[in-house]
Design a protein around this motif. Sequence first.
Motif, short mmCIF file in Angstrom:
data_model
loop_
_atom_site.label_atom_id
_atom_site.label_comp_id
_atom_site.label_asym_id
_atom_site.label_seq_id
_atom_site.Cartn_x
_atom_site.Cartn_y
_atom_site.Cartn_z
N ARG A 189 0.84 -1.20 0.00
CA ARG A 189 0.00 0.00 0.00
C ARG A 189 0.87 1.25 0.00
O ARG A 189 1.98 1.23 0.52
N VAL A 242 4.23 0.44 1.99
CA VAL A 242 4.29 -0.44 3.15
C VAL A 242 3.64 -1.77 2.83
O VAL A 242 2.73 -1.87 2.00
N ARG A 243 4.13 -2.81 3.49
CA ARG A 243 3.52 -4.14 3.43
C ARG A 243 3.40 -4.60 4.87
O ARG A 243 4.41 -4.93 5.51
N SER A 267 4.94 2.64 9.46
CA SER A 267 4.85 1.23 9.84
C SER A 267 3.53 0.93 10.55
O SER A 267 2.88 -0.09 10.29
N GLY A 316 0.71 0.80 8.12
CA GLY A 316 0.70 -0.47 7.41
C GLY A 316 0.09 -1.58 8.23
O GLY A 316 -0.68 -2.41 7.72
#
Length: 331
Positions: free
Chosen positions: A9, A28-29, A309, A312
Amino acid sequence: MTGREAVVRRVAAIDLGTVSSRLSLAEVRGGDVLCARKHTEITDLGQGVDATGRFDKEAVRRVVDACTAFVREARAFGATHTLCTLTSAARDAENADMLLGPLRELGLVPQIIPGETEARLTFFGVAHDFPAERIAVADSGGGSTEIAVGAWKPGSPLELERVQSLNIGCRRVTDRFLAGDPPAGGSILAAGRWVREQFTAYWEAVPVRPDRLVAVGGTATTLVAMTHELEPYDPAFVHLRALTATEIERQIDSMRKLAVDRIAQLPGIQAKRAPVMLAGAVILRELLRTGGYDKLTVSENSLLAGAASTMGEVLAGERPSVGWNPELAEL
């Protein structure tokens, strides 16, 4: 890895601090930041706040202008969600709605976060470079300094032993002690004493201090740039670079007798940061002295990295490692 966690994303994190307004555009994942780029504007939101307890109209205008550009950049980047945090200056200002209203009109959901949340986000952003290592992380900003000691293991909640937000910041110290141009030598000593007392109290409550002290924020990164005369600024060079107590002292010596316009001409410094740079260097010097360190590690990661983070994690349906569930705005 689940199917949801495999989704990449694009997100935008905005942090509105006492001196700087900052944007991070990240892919981010889950809780992993795959890549990011930052945009920083020196907006000096904290101008006069320590003395008056109120935001200045021109300071608010500067921040709103910066955020208007940030939202435009986020949309061009393809970010689906934004997170907008405000820290020390907004915590102190009794007229914070003067800024929050215009931010909402931009489609943001501004959140004034407490110092402990600020510290946890910063630690989370930094700790990705030091997995499972017990470290101390200090974020020295314009109005406050957050210090956290602990460790983080990927896939586990953040484990912090001691977290504290202290009302020590380069804008606050400048306004209280270093208003002269240049400031009197006695005022620099007084500023150092005031900062030292508070840092000493923090470190006395940490029985075993970590071997590594990591510093984030504009003061730390700028001191590296000044030490190595970086022109233009190179974040890749600065990230994880060591900064020694001797190097900080050398920069204090170079600034202590200069007017602000002369400080602005020193190699490696942003001109708009010049008015608060001496105070910032004094703060980091006292942080090292009271902690018993002869050097620190400077990180380009900070609250913005922790915020990306956390976004995410939330978007992947995971429980946030920092223990705070932010409200996100859709773009």
